[in-house]
Design an enzyme around this catalytic site. Structure first.
Site, PDB file in Angstrom:
ATOM      1  N   ALA A 204      -5.835   3.739   1.584  1.00  0.00           N
ATOM      2  CA  ALA A 204      -6.145   2.525   2.339  1.00  0.00           C
ATOM      3  C   ALA A 204      -5.656   2.722   3.772  1.00  0.00           C
ATOM      4  O   ALA A 204      -4.635   3.387   4.010  1.00  0.00           O
ATOM      5  CB  ALA A 204      -5.466   1.314   1.714  1.00  0.00           C
TER       6      ALA A 204
ATOM      7  N   ALA B  83      -8.568   4.891  12.094  1.00  0.00           N
ATOM      8  CA  ALA B  83      -8.643   6.122  11.316  1.00  0.00           C
ATOM      9  C   ALA B  83      -7.285   6.323  10.656  1.00  0.00           C
ATOM     10  O   ALA B  83      -6.261   5.894  11.177  1.00  0.00           O
ATOM     11  CB  ALA B  83      -8.962   7.304  12.231  1.00  0.00           C
ATOM     12  N   LYS B  84      -7.260   6.957   9.497  1.00  0.00           N
ATOM     13  CA  LYS B  84      -5.998   7.066   8.753  1.00  0.00           C
ATOM     14  C   LYS B  84      -4.989   7.949   9.482  1.00  0.00           C
ATOM     15  O   LYS B  84      -3.828   7.595   9.602  1.00  0.00           O
ATOM     16  CB  LYS B  84      -6.257   7.603   7.346  1.00  0.00           C
ATOM     17  CG  LYS B  84      -5.016   7.680   6.452  1.00  0.00           C
ATOM     18  CD  LYS B  84      -4.530   6.293   6.046  1.00  0.00           C
ATOM     19  CE  LYS B  84      -3.213   6.360   5.285  1.00  0.00           C
ATOM     20  NZ  LYS B  84      -2.574   5.059   5.153  1.00  0.00           N
ATOM     21  N   VAL B  85      -5.417   9.104   9.954  1.00  0.00           N
ATOM     22  CA  VAL B  85      -4.509   9.954  10.728  1.00  0.00           C
ATOM     23  C   VAL B  85      -4.842   9.768  12.195  1.00  0.00           C
ATOM     24  O   VAL B  85      -5.938  10.111  12.638  1.00  0.00           O
ATOM     25  CB  VAL B  85      -4.654  11.441  10.349  1.00  0.00           C
ATOM     26  CG1 VAL B  85      -3.689  12.295  11.164  1.00  0.00           C
ATOM     27  CG2 VAL B  85      -4.396  11.624   8.856  1.00  0.00           C
TER      28      VAL B  85
END
Lengths: 350, 350
Positions: free
Chosen positions: A152, A344-346
Site C-alpha cells: 500500500a 510512488a512507493k519508493v
C-alpha cells in the site's frame, strides 16, 4: 477478481492487520540481533546521535530522538539532508552515530548522505525493511525491521515496525531489556479489533476542510505521523503541532470549524499537554482525544487506549487508531486509500 | 484616535517597515559585539550545536542550523524541549553549544531548558530582543538583536533581526567577515517598497481554503515561517514542506484547488527544488514563486527577488514579500493582522 479483492483500501487494511504479527516477529526473531548491534555500537561510545529519514520514517526517527535524549541521555538531532546532498557540507562526524531510517532503503539522497556521513567519521546504522537495499549496503550496521513487503502507498506496518526496532535499539544501547514492549503485540491486536469505533469517529471528518493534530513529548511523533497519514490518504490538510508551538501562534487558526485531534500520552507528555487541552476546550474546539479513558471522557469524542503501558512505548499503540481513521475517512469520502493520487512507493529524491 | 491610528494592521505594517533600519542597526552597532562573542565561543571549541526555540524564533533557529552545517561544518540539531522540561532528561552536553532564540526571552520553558543545558556542561548563548530578560540572565552569552519593542502579535522585524544576528554569529565562529550581508538593508527597502505587487497577489488567496508552501535548503526555514505567519494572521491552514518531503506523501494533497507557494533560492537549494516544481506544474498546481525573475516567469505568478545576493543570506529578503502577503490577505479577508484571536505576545509554555 472478486469485489473483495478489488475493494478500495484492501491492501492497506491487510497491512494494518498484520501489525501484531510483525511486532511479535521483531520481539521473537529480531530482538537478539538488534541487541548484538546495539552492543557493538555502544562499544564505540558515540557522544551525539543524528537521525536521517523522510516522510513516515522521519516520524519514526523523531520518536527515536525522544528515546535517545530521555532514556539514553545523549544529545540528538534530525539532519537537514540537503546540507549534504545539495550543499556538499562535510561536518566532522567523529563520535557521532548516524541512524538512517527508510522503509525501502532505496532513496538516493538517503544513500548519498549516509555514505558521506560514514566518510566523515560517523558510525552509521541503517534501519530498513530491506536488508538488500543500497542503504543497508553503504551503512556499517543494519537492522531489518522484518515487516515483510509493504505494497500500500500509505506506510503502516513499517512505521510501527520501525518504532519497535528503534525502541529495542535504544534499550540495547543503554543495557535495558526492552521489557516495556513485551505486551505490545497482544495490545495492538486488541486496539485493531475495535475498528468499528474508529469507523463511527470517521463520520465526523467526512466533510472536514482541515484538521489540527497536537500532542507533546513522546506523543508528538504520533501527531506528525497521523497528520501525514491523513493528508496522503484523505487529502484533508492536517497540520501537526507540538502543544507548546500551537500556543505560540497557530492557535488563532483553531475555532469551532477546525476540528482538533489530541494524542494525550499517559504520563509526563500528557501532563505537559494539559494546559493546551484546557485552552482548546476554552475556545470551543471540537476536540477528539486518543488517550486514556478519562481524557476521552473529558473531550468531544475519542478512542481509549489500554491503561498501564509504559509511556515510552505508547506511540506504537497510539498510531493504530489514527491509521484506521485515515483509512475510514478516505473510504467515507469515496477515495481509495491504497492508491493516493500522485504518489510512488519508493520516492527518489536527490 | 484618528482612523489612521486605529486602522487594522497599523502596528504590523509599521514594524515590517522598520526592517531595513533594524538590519542597518545590527550591521553598524551589533556586529562588533557579535564578533566578540563569536570569538569567545570559538575558543571553547564546541563540537556540536543544539538550537532551542519556539514559533517564529524556531524558524530562525532552523536557518542557523543550515548555516552551522554548511558554513561551519558542525553537526547541529533542534532540541525537543519537552525531553528536558517534561521528562527531566539530563544529557551530557560537554563540547556542545546550545543557542536559545527568543524574541521576548521570557518563556519559562526556554529559561528552564537553557539553565539545564548550562548545568549539563553546555556553552549557552541566548539570542533575544531583550537583554534584560530571564533567558539572557541564565545564559553565559547573550546577543541582543536590537529590533526595538515589537508590539504586533505576528513577529516580523524580530524574525529578520534574528536571522541577521545568527548569520553574523556563524560568520564570526568561522572567522568570516559577514560581507554577504552588507547590501541587505538597501535591498530590503527595495523589496518592501513593492507592497502594491504583493497586494495584487493577495487577491489570489482571499478565498483560499488551504495553502501548501514549499522550498529546499536555505529556503526551507522561509517556507515554515511564511506558513506560520499566514496561519496566525489569515487562519488559512498553510502547510510547509521541504520539497523532498512533499514528494514523499503530501503531494497527493496538491491539486488545482490547493495553491502552492514555492520559495526558490537562487543557488543550490533552488536547483534541488527544480524536480519538485516540475512535478507541481505537471499536476496543474497554481504555483506562485518567490525567487528570481526567470522562476517567477515560469510559474503562475510570483514576486521577483533582487539578483546577485549570496544564497546564505537570501532568507533575510525572501520572507519580506511573504510577511506582506500575510498582512494583505488578512486585510482582504476583513481581519486585523495586529490582533489574531487567541494569541498573547509572550507565550508562557512550560
Amino acid at each position: 477478481m472478486s469485489d473483495h479483492q478489488t475493494a478500495p483500501g484492501r491492501i492497506m487494511a491487510a497491512e494494518m492487520a498484520e501489525q501484531p504479527a510483525v511486532l511479535r516477529r521483531i520481539l521473537d526473531e529480531g530482538a537478539p540481533k538488534i541487541r548484538g548491534i546495539a552492543a557493538e555500537i555502544a562499544a564505540r561510545k558515540p557522544r551525539f546521535v543524528l537521525l536521517t529519514a523522510r516522510g513516515t520514517s522521519d516520524n519514526a526517527a523523531l520518536y527515536a530522538k525522544y528515546l535517545i535524549e530521555i532514556l539514553l541521555g545523549k544529545p540528538a538531532g534530525l539532519t537537514s539532508m540537503s546540507t549534504t546532498t545539495a550543499y556538499g557540507a562535510k561536518p566532522d562526524l567523529t563520535d557521532v552515530l548516524v541512524i538512517t531510517v527508510s522503509q525501502s532503503g532505496g532513496s538516493p539522497d538517503l544513500v548519498a548522505s549516509t555514505k558521506a556521513a560514514r566518510e566523515a567519521g560517523a558510525v552509521t546504522l541503517a534501519v530498513t525493511n530491506n536488508p538488500d537495499s543500497p542503504l543497508a549496503e553503504v551503512s556499517e550496521f543494519h537492522i531489518d525491521v522484518l515487516a515483510g513487503p509493504e505494497k500500500a502507498l500509505p506506510a503502516t506496518k513499517t512505521y510501527t515496525a520501525e518504532l519497535l526496532a528503534l525502541y529495542l535499539l535504544v534499550e540495547g544501547l543503554r543495557g535495558g531489556d526492552g521489557g516495556a514492549a513485551r505486551e505490545l503485540p497482544a495490545l495492538a491486536a486488541g486496539v485493531l479489533a475495535r475498528q468499528a469505533e474508529v469507523k463511527a469517529l470517521a463520520e465526523r471528518y467526512r466533510f472536514a476542510q482541515r484538521l489540527v493534530i497536537t500532542s507533546r513529548g513522546y506523543g508528538y511523533p504520533t501527531a506528525r505521523e497521523a497528520a501525514l497519514k491523513l493528508m496522503e490518504t484523505t487529502y484533508i490538510p492536517a497540520t501537526p503541532f507540538s502543544g507548546a508551538d500551537l500556543l505560540h501562534g497557530p492557535l488563532a487558526m483553531v475555532d469551532n470549524v477546525s476540528p482538533v485531534i489530541a494524542i494525550v500520552p499517559d504520563g509526563k507528555g500528557g501532563e505537559a499537554l494539559q494546559p493546551v487541552l484546557d485552552r482548546l476546550r476554552g475556545r470551543g474546539a471540537d476536540l477528539v482525544v486518543v488517550g486514556q479513558q478519562a481524557q476521552v471522557d473529558a473531550a468531544s469524542a475519542g478512542f481509549a487506549l489500554p491503561p498501564g503501558v509504559p509511556e515510552e512505548v505508547q506511540p506504537i499503540l497510539e498510531i493504530l487508531p489514527l491509521q484506521l481513521l485515515a483509512y475510514e475517512v478516505t473510504i467515507a469520502r469515496g477515495q481509495d486509500p491504497d492508491a493516493p493520487r500522485a504518489l510512488a512507493k519508493v520516492t527518489e529524491t536527490r
